[in-house]
Design a protein around this motif. Structure first.
Motif, PDB file in Angstrom:
ATOM      1  N   ARG A 112     -32.040 -40.449  10.937  1.00 18.79           N
ATOM      2  CA  ARG A 112     -32.834 -41.029  12.016  1.00 18.79           C
ATOM      3  C   ARG A 112     -32.849 -42.553  11.975  1.00 18.79           C
ATOM      4  O   ARG A 112     -33.502 -43.190  12.799  1.00 18.79           O
ATOM      5  N   LEU A 113     -32.177 -43.128  10.980  1.00 22.03           N
ATOM      6  CA  LEU A 113     -32.097 -44.584  10.890  1.00 22.03           C
ATOM      7  C   LEU A 113     -30.852 -45.080  11.612  1.00 22.03           C
ATOM      8  O   LEU A 113     -29.991 -44.300  12.013  1.00 22.03           O
ATOM      9  N   GLY A 114     -30.747 -46.386  11.734  1.00 18.61           N
ATOM     10  CA  GLY A 114     -29.550 -46.963  12.308  1.00 18.61           C
ATOM     11  C   GLY A 114     -28.327 -46.630  11.482  1.00 18.61           C
ATOM     12  O   GLY A 114     -28.424 -46.445  10.261  1.00 18.61           O
ATOM     13  N   ALA A 115     -27.172 -46.552  12.122  1.00 20.34           N
ATOM     14  CA  ALA A 115     -25.950 -46.126  11.442  1.00 20.34           C
ATOM     15  C   ALA A 115     -25.628 -47.015  10.243  1.00 20.34           C
ATOM     16  O   ALA A 115     -25.231 -46.516   9.179  1.00 20.34           O
ATOM     17  N   ASP A 116     -25.786 -48.328  10.391  1.00 22.33           N
ATOM     18  CA  ASP A 116     -25.461 -49.250   9.299  1.00 22.33           C
ATOM     19  C   ASP A 116     -26.394 -49.064   8.112  1.00 22.33           C
ATOM     20  O   ASP A 116     -25.959 -49.040   6.950  1.00 22.33           O
ATOM     21  N   VAL A 117     -27.703 -48.947   8.401  1.00 20.80           N
ATOM     22  CA  VAL A 117     -28.674 -48.762   7.320  1.00 20.80           C
ATOM     23  C   VAL A 117     -28.429 -47.436   6.623  1.00 20.80           C
ATOM     24  O   VAL A 117     -28.438 -47.346   5.390  1.00 20.80           O
ATOM     25  N   ARG A 118     -28.200 -46.385   7.399  1.00 21.13           N
ATOM     26  CA  ARG A 118     -27.941 -45.063   6.816  1.00 21.13           C
ATOM     27  C   ARG A 118     -26.704 -45.092   5.939  1.00 21.13           C
ATOM     28  O   ARG A 118     -26.704 -44.574   4.821  1.00 21.13           O
ATOM     29  N   ARG A 119     -25.646 -45.717   6.434  1.00 17.75           N
ATOM     30  CA  ARG A 119     -24.383 -45.768   5.681  1.00 17.75           C
ATOM     31  C   ARG A 119     -24.570 -46.509   4.366  1.00 17.75           C
ATOM     32  O   ARG A 119     -24.012 -46.121   3.342  1.00 17.75           O
ATOM     33  N   PHE A 120     -25.387 -47.549   4.379  1.00 14.63           N
ATOM     34  CA  PHE A 120     -25.590 -48.340   3.162  1.00 14.63           C
ATOM     35  C   PHE A 120     -26.504 -47.633   2.166  1.00 14.63           C
ATOM     36  O   PHE A 120     -26.304 -47.727   0.951  1.00 14.63           O
ATOM     37  N   LEU A 121     -27.506 -46.900   2.665  1.00 15.33           N
ATOM     38  CA  LEU A 121     -28.519 -46.324   1.786  1.00 15.33           C
ATOM     39  C   LEU A 121     -28.167 -44.941   1.245  1.00 15.33           C
ATOM     40  O   LEU A 121     -28.604 -44.586   0.144  1.00 15.33           O
ATOM     41  N   LEU A 122     -27.415 -44.159   1.990  1.00 14.54           N
ATOM     42  CA  LEU A 122     -27.294 -42.733   1.681  1.00 14.54           C
ATOM     43  C   LEU A 122     -26.804 -42.457   0.265  1.00 14.54           C
ATOM     44  O   LEU A 122     -27.465 -41.751  -0.518  1.00 14.54           O
ATOM     45  N   VAL A 123     -25.650 -43.007  -0.097  1.00 16.40           N
ATOM     46  CA  VAL A 123     -25.082 -42.720  -1.423  1.00 16.40           C
ATOM     47  C   VAL A 123     -25.970 -43.247  -2.543  1.00 16.40           C
ATOM     48  O   VAL A 123     -26.282 -42.512  -3.490  1.00 16.40           O
ATOM     49  N   PRO A 124     -26.421 -44.515  -2.495  1.00 14.84           N
ATOM     50  CA  PRO A 124     -27.300 -44.992  -3.577  1.00 14.84           C
ATOM     51  C   PRO A 124     -28.602 -44.203  -3.694  1.00 14.84           C
ATOM     52  O   PRO A 124     -29.063 -43.929  -4.804  1.00 14.84           O
ATOM     53  N   VAL A 125     -29.200 -43.822  -2.568  1.00 14.30           N
ATOM     54  CA  VAL A 125     -30.479 -43.108  -2.625  1.00 14.30           C
ATOM     55  C   VAL A 125     -30.297 -41.724  -3.233  1.00 14.30           C
ATOM     56  O   VAL A 125     -31.070 -41.303  -4.097  1.00 14.30           O
ATOM     57  N   VAL A 126     -29.273 -40.986  -2.806  1.00  9.95           N
ATOM     58  CA  VAL A 126     -29.044 -39.651  -3.371  1.00  9.95           C
ATOM     59  C   VAL A 126     -28.692 -39.748  -4.852  1.00  9.95           C
ATOM     60  O   VAL A 126     -29.117 -38.922  -5.666  1.00  9.95           O
ATOM     61  N   CYS A 127     -27.944 -40.776  -5.206  1.00 10.72           N
ATOM     62  CA  CYS A 127     -27.621 -40.994  -6.616  1.00 10.72           C
ATOM     63  C   CYS A 127     -28.891 -41.269  -7.414  1.00 10.72           C
ATOM     64  O   CYS A 127     -29.106 -40.704  -8.501  1.00 10.72           O
ATOM     65  N   MET A 128     -29.768 -42.124  -6.864  1.00 12.73           N
ATOM     66  CA  MET A 128     -31.049 -42.420  -7.519  1.00 12.73           C
ATOM     67  C   MET A 128     -31.905 -41.173  -7.623  1.00 12.73           C
ATOM     68  O   MET A 128     -32.578 -40.946  -8.634  1.00 12.73           O
ATOM     69  N   GLN A 129     -31.908 -40.355  -6.579  1.00  4.68           N
ATOM     70  CA  GLN A 129     -32.706 -39.131  -6.600  1.00  4.68           C
ATOM     71  C   GLN A 129     -32.245 -38.192  -7.713  1.00  4.68           C
ATOM     72  O   GLN A 129     -33.065 -37.572  -8.393  1.00  4.68           O
ATOM     73  N   THR A 130     -30.940 -38.092  -7.880  1.00  6.08           N
ATOM     74  CA  THR A 130     -30.394 -37.194  -8.902  1.00  6.08           C
ATOM     75  C   THR A 130     -30.798 -37.656 -10.295  1.00  6.08           C
ATOM     76  O   THR A 130     -31.248 -36.864 -11.129  1.00  6.08           O
ATOM     77  N   ILE A 131     -30.631 -38.942 -10.554  1.00  2.33           N
ATOM     78  CA  ILE A 131     -31.034 -39.489 -11.853  1.00  2.33           C
ATOM     79  C   ILE A 131     -32.549 -39.363 -12.028  1.00  2.33           C
ATOM     80  O   ILE A 131     -33.041 -39.017 -13.106  1.00  2.33           O
ATOM     81  N   ALA A 132     -33.298 -39.621 -10.956  1.00  2.00           N
ATOM     82  CA  ALA A 132     -34.756 -39.538 -11.020  1.00  2.00           C
ATOM     83  C   ALA A 132     -35.211 -38.123 -11.360  1.00  2.00           C
ATOM     84  O   ALA A 132     -36.143 -37.931 -12.150  1.00  2.00           O
ATOM     85  N   ALA A 133     -34.574 -37.112 -10.774  1.00  2.00           N
ATOM     86  CA  ALA A 133     -34.951 -35.725 -11.050  1.00  2.00           C
ATOM     87  C   ALA A 133     -34.687 -35.372 -12.508  1.00  2.00           C
ATOM     88  O   ALA A 133     -35.502 -34.709 -13.159  1.00  2.00           O
ATOM     89  N   ASN A 134     -33.554 -35.820 -13.030  1.00  2.00           N
ATOM     90  CA  ASN A 134     -33.231 -35.533 -14.428  1.00  2.00           C
ATOM     91  C   ASN A 134     -34.150 -36.280 -15.388  1.00  2.00           C
ATOM     92  O   ASN A 134     -34.491 -35.770 -16.462  1.00  2.00           O
ATOM     93  N   LEU A 135     -34.566 -37.486 -15.007  1.00  2.00           N
ATOM     94  CA  LEU A 135     -35.426 -38.276 -15.881  1.00  2.00           C
ATOM     95  C   LEU A 135     -36.896 -37.869 -15.775  1.00  2.00           C
ATOM     96  O   LEU A 135     -37.599 -37.798 -16.780  1.00  2.00           O
ATOM     97  N   GLY A 136     -37.369 -37.606 -14.579  1.00  2.00           N
ATOM     98  CA  GLY A 136     -38.746 -37.181 -14.418  1.00  2.00           C
ATOM     99  C   GLY A 136     -39.019 -35.851 -15.099  1.00  2.00           C
ATOM    100  O   GLY A 136     -40.095 -35.626 -15.655  1.00  2.00           O
ATOM    101  N   SER A 137     -38.030 -34.976 -15.078  1.00  2.00           N
ATOM    102  CA  SER A 137     -38.192 -33.643 -15.673  1.00  2.00           C
ATOM    103  C   SER A 137     -38.331 -33.696 -17.189  1.00  2.00           C
ATOM    104  O   SER A 137     -38.715 -32.708 -17.816  1.00  2.00           O
ATOM    105  N   MET A 138     -38.021 -34.855 -17.796  1.00  4.22           N
ATOM    106  CA  MET A 138     -38.133 -34.991 -19.252  1.00  4.22           C
ATOM    107  C   MET A 138     -39.570 -34.837 -19.730  1.00  4.22           C
ATOM    108  O   MET A 138     -39.815 -34.391 -20.851  1.00  4.22           O
ATOM    109  N   LEU A 139     -40.527 -35.211 -18.890  1.00  7.20           N
ATOM    110  CA  LEU A 139     -41.894 -35.420 -19.370  1.00  7.20           C
ATOM    111  C   LEU A 139     -42.642 -34.131 -19.694  1.00  7.20           C
ATOM    112  O   LEU A 139     -43.524 -34.131 -20.553  1.00  7.20           O
TER     113      LEU A 139
END
Length: 376
Positions: A112-139
């Motif tokens: 739902r964001l602009g094409a440029d913003v979506r293109r720039f954010l998508l890969v880094p955000v999903v990558c961050m989410q994956t690392i975040a899920a693995n790290l948050g689950s440690m606790l």
């Protein structure tokens, strides 16, 4: 399902089954096999997976995400919410469920964001989410399957477990915040709440959701040893059979079978004196590093199951297998969930994602190993 397709989809289960069968040639099946199986871990794991599958089917987590997004007004806030859902959510709903729920949700939101913003954010955000899920689950002991198993084996209190992993979790949170700030500095933009939150989101059955929340509390009581695990297992099974039987189809039975196969394999290895003696000697004093390295090639759940049979330093294995979830794409099998979804939704971004994921994981792993070195 064809055999080849099954092996491709259930690689870890297949490997575990082969190892169990091969080990049975060296240690023929007998009555001691029954003692290999950790029924407590299997019962609680089944109960938690069933409850999480039910809540996910009812759209509970999707509704939670939309409620949080209704308060975002910039790409930085948006990124924090999407990553935070995975980081904090994985502490209670496991890293797998967190990624299965919130990564597809992220695709919808960013579309739902602009094409440029979506293109720039998508890969880094999903990558961050994956690392975040693995790290948050440690606790927490319920953050991922190996934690549940090792927590039960260690006899620790839940407070002791949380305190053990708290320093690594806090450092991880700071690192994720720094990464989010760096990414969003290059893609800062104001957002309209209406662009992100759709009013047409389907509502689940509130009574069923309440039932699952009560069952989740019952599961937690069994995890902290207030309630016998058999009672929790029976309560979940009976309630779901009568109230929401279709949820039982969504449970990851292959993970349960993987545990059973590894229990048999580990039990048999322990009865082969030459191998068990060598592995115990090799592990002594190196539990964290060996667990990290083993996780890179087997993933952290099999590494925890295998190594736990040959050392009494369970706390070191808890640290090692949690940190070991960083690194390669298979170090934590939950990471494959995000990769598959990126491959399906953005095929041209697979290489970029894999490169960013690997580099980021290695940096996080190196920094957290540094924390371990300072604390040990």
């Amino acid at each position: 399902m064809k055999l080849k397709q099954f092996i491709q989809q259930e690689t870890v289960l297949t490997a575990a089954a082969v190892l169990a069968v091969v080990s049975a040639f060296f240690v023929p099946p007998d009555v001691q096999y029954l003692g290999y199986i950790d029924l407590r871990t299997l019962a609680i794991l089944f109960s938690l997976m069933t409850v999480m599958a039910g809540l996910r089917r009812q759209g509970f987590f999707d509704g939670l995400g939309r409620a949080l997004l209704s308060r975002t007004h910039s790409t930085f806030q948006l990124t924090l919410v999407l990553v935070g859902l995975c980081f904090f959510g994985s502490m209670f709903i496991t890293n797998d469920v967190s990624l299965l729920t919130f990564v597809p949700f992220t695709f919808v939101v960013l579309s739902r964001l602009g094409a440029d913003v979506r293109r720039f954010l998508l890969v880094p955000v999903v990558c961050m989410q994956t690392i975040a899920a693995n790290l948050g689950s440690m606790l927490t002991p319920i953050g991922n399957p190996q934690n549940l198993y090792l927590y039960g084996k260690s006899g620790m209190s839940i407070g002791g477990f949380v305190l053990l992993m708290l320093p690594y979790t806090l450092v991880s949170l700071l690192l994720l915040l720094a990464w989010a700030a760096l990414v969003c500095r290059k893609a800062s933009a104001a957002l309209s709440v209406d662009e992100l939150v759709s009013s047409s989101a389907s509502q689940g059955d509130q009574k069923i959701i309440l039932l699952y929340l009560v069952l989740f509390a019952v599961c937690l009581l069994s995890v902290i040893r207030v309630l016998p695990y058999g009672i929790a297992f029976a309560a979940v099974l009976v309630c779901v059979l009568f109230a929401d039987p279709h949820t039982l189809r969504a449970v990851d039975y292959s993970l349960l079978l993987t545990f059973v196969a590894f229990f048999i394999f580990i039990g048999n290895l322990g009865r082969i004196p030459a191998f068990s003696g060598w592995l115990q000697e090799f592990l002594t004093g190196r539990e964290v590093l060996v667990a990290v390295l083993a996780s890179q090639v087997t993933s952290n759940v099999p590494a925890a199951l295998l190594l736990s049979g040959f050392t009494t330093e369970t706390q070191a294995l808890i640290i090692g297998t949690n940190l070991g979830g960083l690194g390669t794409l298979i170090a934590s099998m939950a990471s494959l969930i995000s990769y598959r979804q990126i491959a399906r939704e953005l095929p041209q971004g697979k290489k970029q994602y894999f490169g960013l994921f690997t580099l980021s994981n290695l940096i996080f792993l190196a920094l957290l190993l540094g924390v371990w070195f300072l604390l040990r």
